[in-house]
Scaffold this motif. Structure first.
Motif, PDB file in Angstrom:
ATOM      1  N   ASN A   2       8.996   1.552 -12.193  1.00  0.00           N
ATOM      2  CA  ASN A   2       8.918   1.159 -10.791  1.00  0.00           C
ATOM      3  C   ASN A   2       8.505  -0.309 -10.750  1.00  0.00           C
ATOM      4  OD1 ASN A   2       8.187   0.704  -8.120  1.00  0.00           O
ATOM      5  ND2 ASN A   2       7.213   2.707  -7.876  1.00  0.00           N
ATOM      6  N   LYS A   4       8.068  -2.287  -8.147  1.00  0.00           N
ATOM      7  CA  LYS A   4       7.338  -2.740  -6.972  1.00  0.00           C
ATOM      8  C   LYS A   4       5.898  -3.088  -7.338  1.00  0.00           C
ATOM      9  CE  LYS A   4       6.245  -1.571  -2.189  1.00  0.00           C
ATOM     10  NZ  LYS A   4       6.433  -0.588  -1.089  1.00  0.00           N
ATOM     11  N   ILE A   5       5.398  -4.199  -6.807  1.00  0.00           N
ATOM     12  CA  ILE A   5       4.019  -4.627  -7.050  1.00  0.00           C
ATOM     13  C   ILE A   5       3.241  -4.522  -5.748  1.00  0.00           C
ATOM     14  CG2 ILE A   5       2.526  -6.547  -7.707  1.00  0.00           C
ATOM     15  CD1 ILE A   5       4.752  -7.549  -9.520  1.00  0.00           C
ATOM     16  N   TYR A   6       2.100  -3.849  -5.819  1.00  0.00           N
ATOM     17  CA  TYR A   6       1.207  -3.701  -4.676  1.00  0.00           C
ATOM     18  C   TYR A   6       0.002  -4.612  -4.879  1.00  0.00           C
ATOM     19  CZ  TYR A   6       3.803   0.712  -4.183  1.00  0.00           C
ATOM     20  OH  TYR A   6       4.788   1.664  -4.075  1.00  0.00           O
ATOM     21  N   LYS A   7      -0.549  -5.090  -3.807  1.00  0.00           N
ATOM     22  CA  LYS A   7      -1.790  -5.860  -3.871  1.00  0.00           C
ATOM     23  C   LYS A   7      -2.893  -5.085  -3.146  1.00  0.00           C
ATOM     24  CE  LYS A   7       0.248 -10.474  -4.297  1.00  0.00           C
ATOM     25  NZ  LYS A   7      -0.300 -10.772  -5.621  1.00  0.00           N
ATOM     26  N   THR A   8      -4.085  -5.095  -3.715  1.00  0.00           N
ATOM     27  CA  THR A   8      -5.214  -4.393  -3.109  1.00  0.00           C
ATOM     28  C   THR A   8      -6.347  -5.386  -2.842  1.00  0.00           C
ATOM     29  OG1 THR A   8      -6.539  -3.848  -5.092  1.00  0.00           O
ATOM     30  CG2 THR A   8      -4.589  -2.487  -4.653  1.00  0.00           C
ATOM     31  N   GLN A 217       0.887   7.023  -5.381  1.00  0.00           N
ATOM     32  CA  GLN A 217       0.403   6.656  -4.057  1.00  0.00           C
ATOM     33  C   GLN A 217      -0.588   5.507  -4.142  1.00  0.00           C
ATOM     34  OE1 GLN A 217      -1.091  10.580  -2.813  1.00  0.00           O
ATOM     35  NE2 GLN A 217       0.606  10.684  -1.362  1.00  0.00           N
ATOM     36  N   VAL A 218      -0.469   4.549  -3.236  1.00  0.00           N
ATOM     37  CA  VAL A 218      -1.433   3.461  -3.111  1.00  0.00           C
ATOM     38  C   VAL A 218      -1.920   3.455  -1.668  1.00  0.00           C
ATOM     39  CG1 VAL A 218      -1.863   0.989  -3.345  1.00  0.00           C
ATOM     40  CG2 VAL A 218      -0.246   2.123  -4.892  1.00  0.00           C
ATOM     41  N   ILE A 223      -5.651   5.383  -5.532  1.00  0.00           N
ATOM     42  CA  ILE A 223      -4.339   5.287  -6.167  1.00  0.00           C
ATOM     43  C   ILE A 223      -4.122   6.589  -6.923  1.00  0.00           C
ATOM     44  CG2 ILE A 223      -2.948   4.091  -7.905  1.00  0.00           C
ATOM     45  CD1 ILE A 223      -4.590   1.564  -7.251  1.00  0.00           C
ATOM     46  N   GLU A 245      -3.454  -6.719  -8.522  1.00  0.00           N
ATOM     47  CA  GLU A 245      -2.105  -6.177  -8.425  1.00  0.00           C
ATOM     48  C   GLU A 245      -1.993  -4.816  -9.110  1.00  0.00           C
ATOM     49  OE1 GLU A 245       0.468 -10.332  -8.131  1.00  0.00           O
ATOM     50  OE2 GLU A 245       0.586  -9.119  -9.962  1.00  0.00           O
ATOM     51  N   ARG A 247       1.104  -1.953 -10.278  1.00  0.00           N
ATOM     52  CA  ARG A 247       2.492  -1.525 -10.415  1.00  0.00           C
ATOM     53  C   ARG A 247       2.485  -0.256 -11.247  1.00  0.00           C
ATOM     54  NH1 ARG A 247       4.130  -3.624 -15.568  1.00  0.00           N
ATOM     55  NH2 ARG A 247       2.612  -5.169 -16.309  1.00  0.00           N
TER      56      ARG A 247
END
Length: 254
Positions: A2, A4-8, A217-218, A223, A245, A247
């Motif tokens: 996957n 996609k990169i998420y930022k928290t 899930q984020v 997570i 970050e 992923r």
């Protein structure tokens, strides 16, 4: 994979990359594939330091629980510069309970929720894959004779949780109404609600398995990386955390 990169709003310590692997459930081939995926990820862009966290539920339900433990022990002994933390899931907790008190309620729940497949992986078989109450003690005694001592020591010595920077890693979750330092076995290994649907951030971002979702899930407070490797269409997932970050890596079980 996957991409996609998420930022928290939370961060891993500087110069560290963390891989948090979800529930494996006896799928040794998927574990091999995840280790290969992590190795490729490290080669593509090497971090200064790496830490692999295994989030528990290594056994039960899948075809080769014994093989999974063998492979984890092999990784435990590696001197490759990668730090590793092995967290206990409720299934490992249940197996140890069965070995210690086979007629207890936790031990019997373990058998009902996948323990029979673990017994089979160690070469023990029962008629119709059922253990009747009068056989519980003898089944536990048979299991004690075939499970290597290093497996018992490994399963008995697993961590409940680990904190790294702004992240808290555990198997199932936490009680969001209590400080992280006050979480007990019940919370860390068995949590569902109110943790899963908690509506706001916590002191640290919780990274966990235990509860299956179709994709990782984020959320604001957690997570989740259990993507049902033992279910039809399920995969083995790992969260990759670096800085703020997130992923994911994913592999097929077969």
């Amino acid at each position: 994979m996957n991409d996609k990169i998420y930022k928290t709003d939370y961060a891993i310590p500087e110069d560290l990359r963390v891989y948090a692997i979800g529930d494996i459930h006896g799928h040794a081939l998927a574990l091999d594939r995840m280790h290969e995926a992590i190795s490729m990820d490290l080669l593509r862009e090497p971090p200064r330091a790496a830490h692999i966290i295994y989030l528990g539920d290594y056994i039960d339900r899948g075809p080769d629980s014994k093989g999974v433990i063998d492979k984890l022990l092999q990784r435990l002994g590696r001197k490759d510069g990668i730090q590793r933390t092995f967290i206990s899931g409720n299934h490992e907790y249940g197996m140890i309970a069965f070995l210690r008190e086979p007629e207890g309620s936790l031990a019997q729940s373990w058998l009902a929720y996948g323990g029979i497949s673990t017994l089979k992986s160690y070469g023990l078989h029962f008629e119709a894959d059922v253990i009747i109450p009068s056989e519980l003690q003898s089944a536990a005694e048979r299991l004690r004779t075939v499970v290597p001592a290093e497996h018992i020591n490994f399963l008995s010595g697993l961590a409940g949780a680990i904190e790294l920077g702004g992240y808290f890693f555990t198997h199932a979750g936490v009680d969001p109404t209590k400080p992280l330092a006050n979480q007990g076995t019940e919370e860390l290994m068995f949590s569902r609600e109110p943790f899963l649907s908690w509506p706001k951030p916590l002191a640290k971002m919780v990274v966990h398995g235990h509860t299956i979702s179709k994709e990782p899930q984020v959320l604001a407070h957690r997570i989740g990386v259990d993507t049902g490797v033992y279910q039809k269409g399920g995969k083995l997932s790992a969260a990759v955390l670096e800085g703020n970050e997130v992923r994911f890596l994913q592999v097929e079980p077969t």
